[in-house]
Design an enzyme around this catalytic site. Structure first.
Site, PDB file in Angstrom:
ATOM      1  N   VAL A  11       0.828  -1.214   0.000  1.00 50.00           N
ATOM      2  CA  VAL A  11       0.000   0.000   0.000  1.00 50.00           C
ATOM      3  C   VAL A  11       0.862   1.264   0.000  1.00 50.00           C
ATOM      4  O   VAL A  11       0.650   2.172  -0.807  1.00 50.00           O
ATOM      5  CB  VAL A  11      -0.953  -0.005   1.223  1.00 50.00           C
ATOM      6  CG1 VAL A  11      -1.591   1.358   1.426  1.00 50.00           C
ATOM      7  CG2 VAL A  11      -2.042  -1.051   1.019  1.00 50.00           C
ATOM      8  N   GLU A 149      -7.684   2.397   2.328  1.00 48.43           N
ATOM      9  CA  GLU A 149      -7.251   2.121   0.955  1.00 48.43           C
ATOM     10  C   GLU A 149      -8.029   0.929   0.411  1.00 48.43           C
ATOM     11  O   GLU A 149      -8.166  -0.086   1.069  1.00 48.43           O
ATOM     12  CB  GLU A 149      -5.741   1.830   0.952  1.00 48.43           C
ATOM     13  CG  GLU A 149      -5.182   1.581  -0.419  1.00 48.43           C
ATOM     14  CD  GLU A 149      -5.583   2.674  -1.408  1.00 48.43           C
ATOM     15  OE1 GLU A 149      -5.253   3.836  -1.183  1.00 48.43           O
ATOM     16  OE2 GLU A 149      -6.249   2.355  -2.421  1.00 48.43           O
ATOM     17  N   LEU A 151      -7.291  -0.333  -2.810  1.00 45.93           N
ATOM     18  CA  LEU A 151      -6.605  -0.904  -3.983  1.00 45.93           C
ATOM     19  C   LEU A 151      -6.519  -2.415  -3.885  1.00 45.93           C
ATOM     20  O   LEU A 151      -6.514  -2.989  -2.788  1.00 45.93           O
ATOM     21  CB  LEU A 151      -5.202  -0.305  -4.128  1.00 45.93           C
ATOM     22  CG  LEU A 151      -4.142  -0.525  -3.050  1.00 45.93           C
ATOM     23  CD1 LEU A 151      -3.541  -1.908  -3.087  1.00 45.93           C
ATOM     24  CD2 LEU A 151      -3.041   0.510  -3.222  1.00 45.93           C
ATOM     25  N   ASN A 209     -14.533  -5.190   2.732  1.00 47.49           N
ATOM     26  CA  ASN A 209     -13.794  -6.453   2.583  1.00 47.49           C
ATOM     27  C   ASN A 209     -14.598  -7.638   3.088  1.00 47.49           C
ATOM     28  O   ASN A 209     -14.570  -8.722   2.495  1.00 47.49           O
ATOM     29  CB  ASN A 209     -12.454  -6.373   3.321  1.00 47.49           C
ATOM     30  CG  ASN A 209     -11.376  -5.780   2.426  1.00 47.49           C
ATOM     31  OD1 ASN A 209     -11.639  -5.444   1.277  1.00 47.49           O
ATOM     32  ND2 ASN A 209     -10.170  -5.656   2.948  1.00 47.49           N
ATOM     33  N   GLY A 258      -7.843 -15.697   0.214  1.00 47.82           N
ATOM     34  CA  GLY A 258      -6.615 -15.610   1.015  1.00 47.82           C
ATOM     35  C   GLY A 258      -6.101 -14.191   0.937  1.00 47.82           C
ATOM     36  O   GLY A 258      -6.874 -13.251   0.757  1.00 47.82           O
ATOM     37  N   CYS A 261      -5.422  -9.326   3.257  1.00 49.82           N
ATOM     38  CA  CYS A 261      -6.523  -8.474   3.731  1.00 49.82           C
ATOM     39  C   CYS A 261      -7.772  -9.233   4.172  1.00 49.82           C
ATOM     40  O   CYS A 261      -8.172  -9.142   5.328  1.00 49.82           O
ATOM     41  CB  CYS A 261      -6.882  -7.457   2.660  1.00 49.82           C
ATOM     42  SG  CYS A 261      -5.589  -6.239   2.423  1.00 49.82           S
TER      43      CYS A 261
HETATM   44  P1  NAD Z   1       3.169  -4.593   4.142  1.00 46.74           P
HETATM   45  O1  NAD Z   1       3.445  -5.560   5.213  1.00 46.74           O
HETATM   46  O2  NAD Z   1       3.351  -4.972   2.710  1.00 46.74           O
HETATM   47  O3  NAD Z   1       4.026  -3.262   4.393  1.00 46.74           O
HETATM   48  C1  NAD Z   1       4.218  -2.642   5.602  1.00 46.74           C
HETATM   49  C2  NAD Z   1       5.561  -1.915   5.592  1.00 46.74           C
HETATM   50  O4  NAD Z   1       5.677  -1.149   6.793  1.00 46.74           O
HETATM   51  C3  NAD Z   1       6.758  -2.859   5.572  1.00 46.74           C
HETATM   52  O5  NAD Z   1       7.617  -2.499   4.516  1.00 46.74           O
HETATM   53  C4  NAD Z   1       7.423  -2.642   6.937  1.00 46.74           C
HETATM   54  O6  NAD Z   1       8.836  -2.784   6.913  1.00 46.74           O
HETATM   55  C5  NAD Z   1       7.028  -1.213   7.230  1.00 46.74           C
HETATM   56  N1  NAD Z   1       7.093  -0.801   8.630  1.00 46.74           N
HETATM   57  C6  NAD Z   1       6.758  -1.491   9.739  1.00 46.74           C
HETATM   58  N2  NAD Z   1       6.925  -0.717  10.838  1.00 46.74           N
HETATM   59  C7  NAD Z   1       7.377   0.475  10.417  1.00 46.74           C
HETATM   60  C8  NAD Z   1       7.726   1.685  11.059  1.00 46.74           C
HETATM   61  N3  NAD Z   1       7.617   1.839  12.366  1.00 46.74           N
HETATM   62  N4  NAD Z   1       8.153   2.717  10.301  1.00 46.74           N
HETATM   63  C9  NAD Z   1       8.264   2.595   8.968  1.00 46.74           C
HETATM   64  N5  NAD Z   1       7.930   1.469   8.290  1.00 46.74           N
HETATM   65  C10 NAD Z   1       7.505   0.437   9.008  1.00 46.74           C
HETATM   66  O7  NAD Z   1       1.675  -4.117   4.384  1.00 46.74           O
HETATM   67  P2  NAD Z   1       0.589  -3.688   3.280  1.00 46.74           P
HETATM   68  O8  NAD Z   1       0.079  -4.884   2.569  1.00 46.74           O
HETATM   69  O9  NAD Z   1       1.102  -2.538   2.500  1.00 46.74           O
HETATM   70  O10 NAD Z   1      -0.589  -3.186   4.241  1.00 46.74           O
HETATM   71  C11 NAD Z   1      -0.486  -2.010   5.009  1.00 46.74           C
HETATM   72  C12 NAD Z   1      -1.872  -1.677   5.534  1.00 46.74           C
HETATM   73  O11 NAD Z   1      -2.754  -1.403   4.452  1.00 46.74           O
HETATM   74  C13 NAD Z   1      -2.525  -2.799   6.347  1.00 46.74           C
HETATM   75  O12 NAD Z   1      -3.289  -2.230   7.369  1.00 46.74           O
HETATM   76  C14 NAD Z   1      -3.439  -3.460   5.329  1.00 46.74           C
HETATM   77  O13 NAD Z   1      -4.532  -4.096   5.923  1.00 46.74           O
HETATM   78  C15 NAD Z   1      -3.900  -2.259   4.516  1.00 46.74           C
HETATM   79  N6  NAD Z   1      -4.298  -2.588   3.136  1.00 46.74           N
HETATM   80  C16 NAD Z   1      -3.576  -3.477   2.393  1.00 46.74           C
HETATM   81  C17 NAD Z   1      -3.961  -3.737   1.080  1.00 46.74           C
HETATM   82  C18 NAD Z   1      -3.188  -4.726   0.236  1.00 46.74           C
HETATM   83  O14 NAD Z   1      -3.695  -5.094  -0.805  1.00 46.74           O
HETATM   84  N7  NAD Z   1      -2.003  -5.158   0.629  1.00 46.74           N
HETATM   85  C19 NAD Z   1      -5.082  -3.093   0.529  1.00 46.74           C
HETATM   86  C20 NAD Z   1      -5.775  -2.173   1.300  1.00 46.74           C
HETATM   87  C21 NAD Z   1      -5.379  -1.929   2.618  1.00 46.74           C
END
Ligand code: NAD
Length: 437
Positions: A11, A149, A151, A209, A258, A261
């Site tokens: 994201v 988000e 996406l 979701n 799976g 999310c």
């Molecule tokens: P992710 O695990 O891919 O990425 C999270 C990132 O945050 C990692 O790179 C990690 O190293 C970093 N991080 C952790 N602690 C940190 C800190 N203190 N400072 C800076 N960086 C730090 O997660 P994601 O899939 O991008 O999801 C993030 C959020 O968005 C979640 O809440 C998820 O539910 C939501 N979301 C995800 C999607 C998806 O499709 N992946 C879609 C919509 C919403």
């Protein structure tokens, strides 16, 4: 505008890149030094179609930079996005430690007014918790906004650049104005920015979701019933999908949902309901059915081999939780592999993008292929788990020459039944008649 994005996962990195694409100046922060170094050397840490072009262009034009230093990143930012993980905690509720921890770090560094935007999926009441943390650690003015988000991995860039809608939860007119300005370029075709209070915004994401997970699960149950009553789920799907109230999308049965999310968000919403003394019954059923569905194809295989999978060589096509991503978080393939190994089968796998990620988890317990055909040599059966396009029209003659027997268990209903009859395959899919030739 000057933007900071905290967390550069699926994201954060898409958000940062796409915000830079419309001319904003974006600094992305991550605590993972290796990841930041990679991005600083123009390498993407994830596979996401269309992202690389924008990523490289915006780095080159100096609108997109990466750092591990939070203070540097937020110093000049007008808006700070939190795109941090919210994994399930022990009781299934979202673990807010990343989001609240970052909020505290930012609050301590605050020197002037900023808008703090939660993009992570967070339970109702999180904005209030973030506000409380800021009030405890700074006297500088700030606003907190919930901006969930929507996406989808695999089409994330398109979803961000042309969203169906943007949901913004805030009661501050000042923050509202900034958010409207920031998202203006993305909603030029008239898709709405829907302003609401933060609690409704937070719940909107979980409701969306959970609704989609329920729709998939409902169809999986219809498919299972089709098998018992001799109906064809493809026909039923077309029959109900043409009703506008139901819609054509998300009606394809499969091996269960799976990803990073749906599983955690359904669980978190059910838990959040429990904490508020509400028994969200439908969500409990959705989780239950999905757990069974994930290993349905293994059950079918067990039945076919009369419970004896020992030393059977099984090839798996597709490991990512869906096509066009390398993400294997909560992927049904992980559960399928474990079940097959438990029964003593030898498992060989291929996925166009997720091989490195699966190797990190499964190590030498399974065999990895370089392409979709080399894992078929001398195997007893092929199981299809993820519907990558490249599996849709394979070279069946080549497959036949490699497979010990022409046996396919298809968890994604990729092939036409008549074609499987003509080719002489045993073909067991979902919600359709078994072709046994
Ligand atoms: P992710 O695990 O891919 O990425 C999270 C990132 O945050 C990692 O790179 C990690 O190293 C970093 N991080 C952790 N602690 C940190 C800190 N203190 N400072 C800076 N960086 C730090 O997660 P994601 O899939 O991008 O999801 C993030 C959020 O968005 C979640 O809440 C998820 O539910 C939501 N979301 C995800 C999607 C998806 O499709 N992946 C879609 C919509 C919403």
């Amino acid at each position: 505008m000057k933007i900071a994005v905290i967390g550069t996962g699926y994201v954060g990195l898409v958000t940062g890149t796409c915000l830079a694409e419309t001319g904003n100046s974006v600094i992305c922060v991550d605590i993972n030094e290796e990841k930041v170094k990679m991005m600083q050397s123009f390498k993407l840490p994830i596979y996401e179609p269309g992202l690389e072009l924008l990523f490289l262009r915006n780095i080159e034009q100096e609108r997109l930079t990466f750092t591990t230093n939070l203070a540097d990143a937020i110093r000049d930012a007008e808006i700070i996005f939190l795109a941090l993980p919210t994994p399930p905690g022990g009781d299934g509720a979202a673990d807010l430690s990343y989001v609240l921890g970052a909020a505290k770090d930012i609050a301590k560094l605050l020197k002037d007014y900023k808008v703090i935007v939660t993009k992570s999926t967070v339970p109702v009441g999180t904005a209030d918790k973030v506000i409380k943390i800021f009030k405890e650690h700074t006297s500088v003015e700030f606003d907190v906004v919930s901006n969930p988000e929507f996406l989808r991995e695999g089409v994330a860039v398109d979803d961000f650049m042309k969203p169906d809608r943007v949901v913004v939860g805030t009661e501050s007119p000042r923050a509202q104005k900034l958010m409207a300005e920031l998202y203006g370029p993305y909603v030029r075709q008239g898709n709405p920015i829907i302003f609401m209070d933060p609690r409704s915004s937070e719940l909107t994401k979980y409701a969306a979701n959970s609704f989609l997970a329920t729709k998939i699960t409902f169809m999986n149950e219809v498919a299972n019933l089709c098998e018992l009553v001799g109906a064809d789920v493809d026909a039923v799907r077309r029959g109900i999908g043409s009703d506008e109230r139901i819609g054509k999308r998300f009606l394809f049965p499969g091996v269960g949902y799976g990803g990073s999310c749906f599983p955690k968000d359904v669980q978190a919403l059910a838990q959040s309901a429990k904490e508020n003394n509400y028994d969200f019954k439908i969500l409990e059923s959705v989780m239950d059915v999905n757990n069974t569905q994930k290993t349905l194809m293994v059950e079918k295989m067990r039945k076919f081999y009369k419970g004896d999978l020992k030393d059977k060589k099984i090839a798996i096509w597709g490991l990512a939780f869906k096509p066009e991503t390398d993400d294997i978080r909560e992927a049904p393939a992980l559960y399928i592999i474990d079940e097959l190994l438990k029964d003593g089968a030898e498992v060989r796998v291929f996925d166009p993008e997720a091989m490195d990620n699966i190797k990190r988890i499964k190590g030498d317990k399974i065999v990895y292929g370089d392409n979709q055909y080399d894992i078929l040599a001398d195997v007893d059966a092929l199981m299809i788990v993820t519907e990558w396009s490249v599996f849709r029209t394979p070279d069946f003659a080549r497959m036949s020459s490699l497979l010990k027997q022409n046996i396919i268990f298809d968890g994604r209903n990729l092939y036409d039944l008549q074609k499987m009859i003509d080719l002489g395959y045993y073909y067991n899919s979902i919600g359709r008649k078994v072709i046994s030739n």
